[in-house]
Design an enzyme around this catalytic site. Structure first.
Site, short mmCIF file in Angstrom:
data_model
loop_
_atom_site.label_atom_id
_atom_site.label_comp_id
_atom_site.label_asym_id
_atom_site.label_seq_id
_atom_site.Cartn_x
_atom_site.Cartn_y
_atom_site.Cartn_z
N SER A 184 0.84 -1.19 0.00
CA SER A 184 0.00 0.00 0.00
C SER A 184 0.88 1.26 0.00
CB SER A 184 -0.96 -0.05 1.20
OG SER A 184 -1.94 0.95 1.10
N ASP B 284 -9.29 -5.56 -4.29
CA ASP B 284 -8.80 -4.47 -3.44
C ASP B 284 -9.90 -3.42 -3.27
OD1 ASP B 284 -7.45 -2.29 -2.27
OD2 ASP B 284 -5.57 -2.87 -3.22
N HIS C 52 -7.40 -5.83 0.03
CA HIS C 52 -6.25 -4.94 0.17
C HIS C 52 -5.20 -5.48 1.14
CE1 HIS C 52 -4.12 -1.17 -0.26
NE2 HIS C 52 -4.14 -0.97 1.04
#
Length: 377
Positions: A167, A264, A294
């Site tokens: 991320s 995601d 995610h």
């Protein structure tokens, strides 16, 4: 009778005011919006330490080039000897956005066990016990300090360091990889993004008409890049760019694994494919997880996830070590502290042992210092 002209003027004024407020909030509070060091309603303290996950660990304090102290852990499986630790790979993990590094321990435990590696994690400035406040330049200095520390250690193999970012941590890792690519064995990126401008319409839909690819307010992005054609005039408001595209173009020779969860819910999954397609050939590779989200692919897609990461790390060649520091007191202090730590581990062996503290500071140049104490069970 309704005066449509006045009503239209008032409506336009109200909408303009709302737009102005939204744009002002984006410009002045974007660090508060973008970085989440503390999860709402959850104390900032660590809910647990690595030993709760059956990991030995070393408590480390780094000092960045701008003088801030960052908290970090080096972790390894309990059954390892000092020699085992010296010859195994080390994964330097750049965490996701929200919360401190303790919340990554449920991931780092299987990482060390399945991949048979050490793991190093650090809290960004303003996160956990680390000093300061987060910003793009600040986090770049943080990963520089972490890499300098890990690549200078003598109790691990510095030619087998793999940088891993998920991320927001993917952008941090990409920056760090550009800085030290000759000295890294590989890079792993999971569910990251192309650039912040591309994420704004997805993460903050109310700003979608104003900021994002081809939007009229893109001139608000400060420090805009002339080589990014879709940055329009309003994007200068975004001070934190995290532009991964030009940086990844500099890493085409570095073995890189892209891990993309197609479900995601936080970042647009196609952006991972866009990054990979900057160089869709060896030594880059990509793995998709059709059901992954995610943050959970390592768990929900474990049967595919871990073999892919394991195969990638097993394929890596040793990197070029950092050149030695100039001879002087800092280098002697570093060698002496590392040697004392190794001797203490050898003496303690693999039994139950106990927690042994080692205090003192090891100076690293140009990163100011790293103080540490090991915890072994």
């Amino acid at each position: 009778m309704v005066d449509w002209v006045k009503l239209g003027i008032r409506t336009a004024g109200a909408l303009g005011g709302l737009v102005g407020l939204a744009v002002s909030l984006l410009y002045f509070l974007q660090e508060k919006i973008l970085y989440v060091p503390r999860l709402p309603g959850i104390p900032n303290e660590y809910p647990y330490l690595p030993d709760a996950f059956h990991l030995n660990f070393e408590d480390i304090w780094l000092t960045t080039k701008d003088g801030l102290r960052l908290h970090a852990w080096l972790m390894w499986p309990r059954h390892w000897s000092a020699e085992e630790r010296r010859r195994r790979p080390t994964v330097l993990f750049c965490q996701e956005n929200a919360g401190n590094m303790a919340f990554r321990l449920p991931f780092l435990k299987p990482l060390t066990r399945i991949l048979d590696c050490s793991a190093f994690i650090f809290s960004y400035r303003g996160y956990g016990r680390s000093e300061g406040s987060p910003s793009e330049r600040g986090l770049q200095l943080d990963v520089e300090a972490a890499l300098e520390h890990v690549l200078r250690r003598t109790d691990i193999d510095p030619t087998k360091v793999v940088l891993f970012g998920r991320s927001l941590g993917g952008a941090v890792a990409v920056y760090g990889a550009v800085e030290q690519q000759r000295h890294l064995a590989g890079l792993i990126l999971e569910n990251t993004f192309t650039r912040i401008i591309d994420v704004v319409p997805h993460a903050l839909p109310f700003l979608a008409p104003l900021v994002g690819p081809g939007r009229p307010c893109n001139f608000l992005v400060r420090n805009r890049r002339d080589d990014v054609p879709h940055l329009k005039p309003c994007n200068f408001l975004v001070r934190n760019h995290w532009d991964n595209v030009p940086r990844l173009k500099q890493l085409k020779a570095l073995p890189t694994l892209f891990l993309s969860a197609l479900q995601d819910e936080m970042l647009p999954a196609p952006q991972m494919k866009e990054l990979y397609e900057l160089h869709p050939r060896d030594p880059w590779r990509i793995v998709y997880f059709p059901e992954g989200r995610h943050l959970d692919a390592y768990d929900s897609c474990a049967a595919q996830y871990w073999p892919a990461v394991q195969e990638f790390i097993s394929s890596l060649e040793p990197a070029e070590p950092l050149p030695p520091l100039p001879a002087g007191p800092a280098q002697q202090a570093q060698r002496g502290a590392a040697g004392s730590a190794a001797a203490a581990e050898d003496a303690e062996g693999d039994g139950e042992g106990g927690r042994q503290a080692r205090q003192g500071e090891v100076e690293l140049e140009p990163v100011a210092a790293a103080a540490s104490s090991p915890h072994e069970d």
